[in-house]
Design an enzyme around this catalytic site. Sequence first.
Site, PDB file in Angstrom:
ATOM      1  N   LYS A 170      -5.916  70.303 -56.990  1.00 46.92           N
ATOM      2  CA  LYS A 170      -5.820  71.702 -57.424  1.00 46.92           C
ATOM      3  C   LYS A 170      -4.799  72.402 -56.532  1.00 46.92           C
ATOM      4  CE  LYS A 170      -6.968  75.823 -56.612  1.00 46.92           C
ATOM      5  NZ  LYS A 170      -5.888  76.567 -57.215  1.00 46.92           N
ATOM      6  N   GLU A 245      -6.894  71.513 -42.814  1.00 46.99           N
ATOM      7  CA  GLU A 245      -5.664  71.886 -42.099  1.00 46.99           C
ATOM      8  C   GLU A 245      -5.508  73.372 -42.330  1.00 46.99           C
ATOM      9  OE1 GLU A 245      -2.532  73.058 -40.986  1.00 46.99           O
ATOM     10  OE2 GLU A 245      -1.506  72.081 -42.665  1.00 46.99           O
ATOM     11  N   CYS A 284       2.326  77.140 -41.250  1.00 46.54           N
ATOM     12  CA  CYS A 284       1.110  77.115 -40.422  1.00 46.54           C
ATOM     13  C   CYS A 284       1.450  76.842 -38.961  1.00 46.54           C
ATOM     14  CB  CYS A 284       0.094  76.130 -40.963  1.00 46.54           C
ATOM     15  SG  CYS A 284       0.769  74.505 -41.264  1.00 46.54           S
ATOM     16  N   GLU A 384      -3.254  85.424 -37.654  1.00 38.31           N
ATOM     17  CA  GLU A 384      -2.146  84.760 -38.349  1.00 38.31           C
ATOM     18  C   GLU A 384      -1.550  85.751 -39.354  1.00 38.31           C
ATOM     19  OE1 GLU A 384      -2.943  81.549 -41.203  1.00 38.31           O
ATOM     20  OE2 GLU A 384      -1.397  80.392 -40.168  1.00 38.31           O
TER      21      GLU A 384
HETATM   22  P1  NDP Z   1      -6.209  80.332 -49.523  1.00 36.74           P
HETATM   23  O1  NDP Z   1      -6.850  79.610 -48.413  1.00 36.74           O
HETATM   24  O2  NDP Z   1      -6.985  81.360 -50.265  1.00 36.74           O
HETATM   25  O3  NDP Z   1      -5.675  79.289 -50.644  1.00 36.74           O
HETATM   26  C1  NDP Z   1      -5.399  77.932 -50.408  1.00 36.74           C
HETATM   27  C2  NDP Z   1      -5.934  77.098 -51.591  1.00 36.74           C
HETATM   28  O4  NDP Z   1      -7.352  77.213 -51.675  1.00 36.74           O
HETATM   29  C3  NDP Z   1      -5.415  77.548 -52.956  1.00 36.74           C
HETATM   30  O5  NDP Z   1      -5.245  76.430 -53.790  1.00 36.74           O
HETATM   31  C4  NDP Z   1      -6.542  78.417 -53.455  1.00 36.74           C
HETATM   32  O6  NDP Z   1      -6.559  78.572 -54.853  1.00 36.74           O
HETATM   33  C5  NDP Z   1      -7.748  77.635 -52.982  1.00 36.74           C
HETATM   34  N1  NDP Z   1      -8.985  78.401 -52.880  1.00 36.74           N
HETATM   35  C6  NDP Z   1      -9.129  79.742 -52.746  1.00 36.74           C
HETATM   36  N2  NDP Z   1     -10.447  80.056 -52.660  1.00 36.74           N
HETATM   37  C7  NDP Z   1     -11.141  78.889 -52.755  1.00 36.74           C
HETATM   38  C8  NDP Z   1     -12.520  78.556 -52.718  1.00 36.74           C
HETATM   39  N3  NDP Z   1     -13.468  79.478 -52.573  1.00 36.74           N
HETATM   40  N4  NDP Z   1     -12.875  77.256 -52.835  1.00 36.74           N
HETATM   41  C9  NDP Z   1     -11.944  76.294 -52.966  1.00 36.74           C
HETATM   42  N5  NDP Z   1     -10.619  76.560 -53.018  1.00 36.74           N
HETATM   43  C10 NDP Z   1     -10.213  77.834 -52.891  1.00 36.74           C
HETATM   44  O7  NDP Z   1      -4.883  80.977 -48.949  1.00 36.74           O
HETATM   45  P2  NDP Z   1      -4.085  82.244 -49.526  1.00 36.74           P
HETATM   46  O8  NDP Z   1      -3.197  81.705 -50.524  1.00 36.74           O
HETATM   47  O9  NDP Z   1      -4.979  83.339 -49.987  1.00 36.74           O
HETATM   48  O10 NDP Z   1      -3.374  82.789 -48.212  1.00 36.74           O
HETATM   49  C11 NDP Z   1      -4.051  83.700 -47.347  1.00 36.74           C
HETATM   50  C12 NDP Z   1      -3.728  83.425 -45.910  1.00 36.74           C
HETATM   51  O11 NDP Z   1      -4.149  82.111 -45.568  1.00 36.74           O
HETATM   52  C13 NDP Z   1      -2.250  83.440 -45.565  1.00 36.74           C
HETATM   53  O12 NDP Z   1      -1.776  84.712 -45.346  1.00 36.74           O
HETATM   54  C14 NDP Z   1      -2.243  82.588 -44.324  1.00 36.74           C
HETATM   55  O13 NDP Z   1      -2.635  83.353 -43.222  1.00 36.74           O
HETATM   56  C15 NDP Z   1      -3.287  81.546 -44.604  1.00 36.74           C
HETATM   57  N6  NDP Z   1      -2.703  80.308 -45.156  1.00 36.74           N
HETATM   58  C16 NDP Z   1      -2.514  79.254 -44.319  1.00 36.74           C
HETATM   59  C17 NDP Z   1      -1.915  78.111 -44.794  1.00 36.74           C
HETATM   60  C18 NDP Z   1      -1.677  76.948 -43.918  1.00 36.74           C
HETATM   61  O14 NDP Z   1      -0.756  76.177 -44.166  1.00 36.74           O
HETATM   62  N7  NDP Z   1      -2.490  76.708 -42.928  1.00 36.74           N
HETATM   63  C19 NDP Z   1      -1.438  77.996 -46.168  1.00 36.74           C
HETATM   64  C20 NDP Z   1      -1.714  79.139 -46.988  1.00 36.74           C
HETATM   65  C21 NDP Z   1      -2.319  80.241 -46.467  1.00 36.74           C
HETATM   66  P3  NDP Z   1      -5.819  79.845 -55.529  1.00 36.74           P
HETATM   67  O15 NDP Z   1      -4.386  79.616 -55.346  1.00 36.74           O
HETATM   68  O16 NDP Z   1      -6.227  79.725 -56.949  1.00 36.74           O
HETATM   69  O17 NDP Z   1      -6.342  81.049 -54.832  1.00 36.74           O
END
Ligand code: NDP
Length: 478
Positions: A170, A245, A284, A384
């Site tokens: 996903k 991660e 990240c 972050e």
């Molecule tokens: P999320 O953690 O919300 O999203 C990452 C993935 O998880 C997406 O595929 C998302 O789907 C999915 N997801 C969201 N909610 C759930 C859930 N309850 N159960 C299972 N899967 C879920 O990150 P965001 O995109 O909202 O980003 C927010 C913040 O997170 C950023 O500003 C940053 O600080 C951090 N981040 C860190 C990353 C890293 O590489 N460590 C990468 C991305 C974000 P969907 O897209 O449909 O919401």
Amino acid sequence: MEIRDRIFIDGRWVKPSSDDLIDVIDSDTEEIFAKVARGTAADANRAVEAAKTAFESWARTSADERGKYLLRINEGILARMNEMSETISKEVGTPLGLSQFIQVSIPASTFSDMSTRASGYEFEETIGNSRVVKEPRGVVAAITPWNYPLHQIAAKVAPALLAGCTIVLKPADLAPVNAYILADIIEEVGLPAGVFNLVTGPGPEIGEAMVTHLDTDMISFTGSTVVGSRIAELAAKDIKRVALELGGKSATVLLEDVFDGGELQAKAISDALFWCYLNSGQTCIAQTRLLVPRSKLSEIEDRVAEETAGYTIGSPFEPTNRVGPLVSKKQQDRVKEYIRIGKEEGAKLLTGGDEMPEHLDRGYYVKPTVFSEVDQNMRIAQEEIFGPVLSVIAYNNERDAIDIANNSSYGLSGSVWSSDNDHAIEIAKQIRTGQVEINGGMFNPTAPFGGYKKSGYGRELGKYGLEDFLEIKSLQLP
Ligand code: NDP
């Protein structure tokens, strides 16, 4: 406009159970450039079932056979380099040249690297009278973010496939099109039906259905710490394996002897800024805290401000631009809010700010921004931000520098600079993070990658990344 209204389950492009579509927005033009299927929990369940059915025979194939598929996936990605990198540049905002390298070549190489491990990795070993065999964990739910979308997918799909696992992927709603291209490639290489499945749609619905499905054996997640924690909580009920991660707040530590003259100082500052502004700070392992000796603060402020001015911002498709837009309006608002918080907290704004760059009137842009005189406990130094925002923090002595670097709930990355390599390594060993760059040592996509503390657990990439997808069994021989 590209419309992908099907999802990939059991080797076929099938209609999801809802007709709704998700808009995919070009982060520079703010226009919709593609629409993808909005799957539902029922679709996620269907995909897990297909993966479960496929597991039995896929797990019995030889590692060599699986490795050959990986090599062909690598070739398929490279053959579609332009389409893939342009798509990701629109989705995420990464400047095209960087996109080709970081967003496409590196993930392609993850597939070829894993293919070489088919023969190079010991799937069996002997310990005394035991034969220790490494077996696939089973059905993997891979949930990935938008910032390096294909890279995060490759870091899960390639080792999971080599291990003999089957997968339901996903990808993030903000950057899903690249995952469709990958699914096209996987279909072309003829991976057996059900081994790889793609479902797109909202994380809280689809992701949670995948995590809680009783036939899911392992969850591999990259994204925010909040969602990672939620996933771990849901998975704990059924004792499922989880690899997380998550975020970071990494520090670049410039030791006093960097300033003894020579080129090291310039190189260190350039590198620190590169790792802070890369992908508009949506990284990240972004090094968003710059730790400098107090006596050098004003000298460094001048250099950092001057060099930041060289980070031209604008369309990812204009080759001279080094910083593109952020991924979305929500992300832009969030980063601008942090810049306002930094001002309210009393940090000194050296350059940048929360206004739109003067020459741009659309796109989710935020100027590269530097705060100095940042206190280590301010929110901008602790949370972050995921945007191009640097906090310069002064330290009094080396012990203080190490303590500040470790004063974070995260533990993902960092770097240490010193004219004495061995000394830099000694300091790096005291930093509680999963990786530390020494004097500009390059990112190594075959070395283990992962975090300490709230940056998660498990290791991705290379040999250790493969092992995350393996169970270990001892056969006691007579
Ligand atoms: P999320 O953690 O919300 O999203 C990452 C993935 O998880 C997406 O595929 C998302 O789907 C999915 N997801 C969201 N909610 C759930 C859930 N309850 N159960 C299972 N899967 C879920 O990150 P965001 O995109 O909202 O980003 C927010 C913040 O997170 C950023 O500003 C940053 O600080 C951090 N981040 C860190 C990353 C890293 O590489 N460590 C990468 C991305 C974000 P969907 O897209 O449909 O919401």
